[in-house]
Enzyme design. Sequence first.
Site, PDB file in Angstrom:
ATOM      1  N   CYS A 111       0.849  -1.189   0.000  1.00  0.00           N
ATOM      2  CA  CYS A 111       0.000   0.000   0.000  1.00  0.00           C
ATOM      3  C   CYS A 111       0.885   1.240   0.000  1.00  0.00           C
ATOM      4  O   CYS A 111       1.746   1.395   0.867  1.00  0.00           O
ATOM      5  CB  CYS A 111      -0.885  -0.021   1.239  1.00  0.00           C
ATOM      6  SG  CYS A 111      -1.495   1.603   1.720  1.00  0.00           S
ATOM      7  N   GLU A 112       0.680   2.117  -0.988  1.00  0.00           N
ATOM      8  CA  GLU A 112       1.561   3.281  -1.083  1.00  0.00           C
ATOM      9  C   GLU A 112       1.229   4.353  -0.047  1.00  0.00           C
ATOM     10  O   GLU A 112       1.984   5.303   0.121  1.00  0.00           O
ATOM     11  CB  GLU A 112       1.535   3.875  -2.500  1.00  0.00           C
ATOM     12  CG  GLU A 112       0.267   4.615  -2.861  1.00  0.00           C
ATOM     13  CD  GLU A 112       0.351   5.226  -4.260  1.00  0.00           C
ATOM     14  OE1 GLU A 112       1.207   4.810  -5.049  1.00  0.00           O
ATOM     15  OE2 GLU A 112      -0.461   6.121  -4.552  1.00  0.00           O
ATOM     16  N   HIS A 113       0.125   4.194   0.636  1.00  0.00           N
ATOM     17  CA  HIS A 113      -0.234   5.187   1.645  1.00  0.00           C
ATOM     18  C   HIS A 113       0.353   4.876   3.019  1.00  0.00           C
ATOM     19  O   HIS A 113       0.546   5.766   3.832  1.00  0.00           O
ATOM     20  CB  HIS A 113      -1.757   5.295   1.765  1.00  0.00           C
ATOM     21  CG  HIS A 113      -2.413   5.687   0.476  1.00  0.00           C
ATOM     22  ND1 HIS A 113      -3.391   4.936  -0.126  1.00  0.00           N
ATOM     23  CD2 HIS A 113      -2.193   6.746  -0.330  1.00  0.00           C
ATOM     24  CE1 HIS A 113      -3.764   5.523  -1.240  1.00  0.00           C
ATOM     25  NE2 HIS A 113      -3.053   6.619  -1.396  1.00  0.00           N
ATOM     26  N   HIS A 114       0.610   3.601   3.284  1.00  0.00           N
ATOM     27  CA  HIS A 114       1.156   3.213   4.589  1.00  0.00           C
ATOM     28  C   HIS A 114       2.425   2.373   4.487  1.00  0.00           C
ATOM     29  O   HIS A 114       3.023   2.050   5.505  1.00  0.00           O
ATOM     30  CB  HIS A 114       0.106   2.419   5.376  1.00  0.00           C
ATOM     31  CG  HIS A 114      -1.140   3.195   5.681  1.00  0.00           C
ATOM     32  ND1 HIS A 114      -2.252   3.163   4.874  1.00  0.00           N
ATOM     33  CD2 HIS A 114      -1.431   4.039   6.691  1.00  0.00           C
ATOM     34  CE1 HIS A 114      -3.190   3.951   5.381  1.00  0.00           C
ATOM     35  NE2 HIS A 114      -2.723   4.498   6.486  1.00  0.00           N
ATOM     36  N   GLN A 152      -4.843  -0.479  -4.867  1.00  0.00           N
ATOM     37  CA  GLN A 152      -5.416  -1.673  -5.496  1.00  0.00           C
ATOM     38  C   GLN A 152      -6.125  -1.371  -6.824  1.00  0.00           C
ATOM     39  O   GLN A 152      -5.990  -2.122  -7.794  1.00  0.00           O
ATOM     40  CB  GLN A 152      -6.373  -2.361  -4.516  1.00  0.00           C
ATOM     41  CG  GLN A 152      -6.824  -3.743  -5.004  1.00  0.00           C
ATOM     42  CD  GLN A 152      -7.646  -4.488  -3.992  1.00  0.00           C
ATOM     43  OE1 GLN A 152      -7.367  -4.449  -2.799  1.00  0.00           O
ATOM     44  NE2 GLN A 152      -8.688  -5.161  -4.441  1.00  0.00           N
ATOM     45  N   HIS A 180      -5.620  -5.642   3.060  1.00  0.00           N
ATOM     46  CA  HIS A 180      -4.664  -4.554   3.239  1.00  0.00           C
ATOM     47  C   HIS A 180      -4.243  -4.563   4.697  1.00  0.00           C
ATOM     48  O   HIS A 180      -5.065  -4.334   5.573  1.00  0.00           O
ATOM     49  CB  HIS A 180      -5.317  -3.215   2.909  1.00  0.00           C
ATOM     50  CG  HIS A 180      -5.650  -3.060   1.456  1.00  0.00           C
ATOM     51  ND1 HIS A 180      -5.208  -2.014   0.706  1.00  0.00           N
ATOM     52  CD2 HIS A 180      -6.362  -3.857   0.618  1.00  0.00           C
ATOM     53  CE1 HIS A 180      -5.644  -2.150  -0.540  1.00  0.00           C
ATOM     54  NE2 HIS A 180      -6.344  -3.259  -0.617  1.00  0.00           N
ATOM     55  N   CYS A 182      -2.715  -2.500   6.326  1.00  0.00           N
ATOM     56  CA  CYS A 182      -2.911  -1.209   7.001  1.00  0.00           C
ATOM     57  C   CYS A 182      -4.320  -1.095   7.574  1.00  0.00           C
ATOM     58  O   CYS A 182      -4.558  -0.326   8.500  1.00  0.00           O
ATOM     59  CB  CYS A 182      -2.624  -0.060   6.037  1.00  0.00           C
ATOM     60  SG  CYS A 182      -3.498  -0.188   4.485  1.00  0.00           S
TER      61      CYS A 182
HETATM   62 ZN   LIG Z   1      -2.854   1.700   3.461  1.00  0.00          ZN
END
Ligand SMILES: [Zn+2]
Length: 223
Positions: A111-114, A152, A180, A182
């Site tokens: 996941c590129e956010h976390h 995703q 995910h 995260c």
């Molecule tokens: Zn995430």
Amino acid sequence: MIHNEEFQEEIGNNHIATSAVTPLRKDAFDISDDEKIERIKKDVESILTTLGMDLTDDSLKGTPYRVAKMFVKEIFGGLHPNKKPSSSTFENKYKYNEMLVEKNIVVYSTCEHHLLPIVGRAHVAYISNGTVVGLSKMNRIVDYFAKRPQVQERLNIQIVEELQKVLGTEDVACVIDAKHLCVNSRGIRDIESSTVTAEFGGKFKEEKTRREFLDYIKLDTQF
Ligand SMILES: [Zn+2]
């Protein structure tokens, strides 16, 4: 577009993709993999030191290098266009107009956010116009795009667009069912939930064809 920390926090927490293209800078590959590993090693050292970890401990000594190498060569190894699987196709007139489905392709992404893992399955289908690809090619295409900081929905679109290009047809579909970490291990800590995304091209936009594909895959995610 508003660019403040709160807005970016909101985008990240809701896992919104801002584009179907991986947001890379133009100079992304100006430096070598070895140089990247060297820089990231220092960055990881800095993070762990800031957290108060003692990097002279035998257990931690090798961590910065190990993480740096893993980022560049493994889990983000699919950023480099050179790593894209070659697109050898075959002519097979017997497969004309036939739906080919490869289900349960393992997805390991990040996941590129976390920067936490996304783990799941991709189910890919296409209707041949006489051109076919080897089944392992579909695995390799999934894996190539998965090995990036990802969202995703974007991963799903990238897989479909690549196969459309390789096969020379719009009639490609992909469904991804993934967990995910995260979401599962932090924040809301929902260990049961998984996220399903789908991208239907060409004939798969038609109800009947889409139904046939979904009947084949009958979603059942296992790890
Ligand atoms: Zn995430």
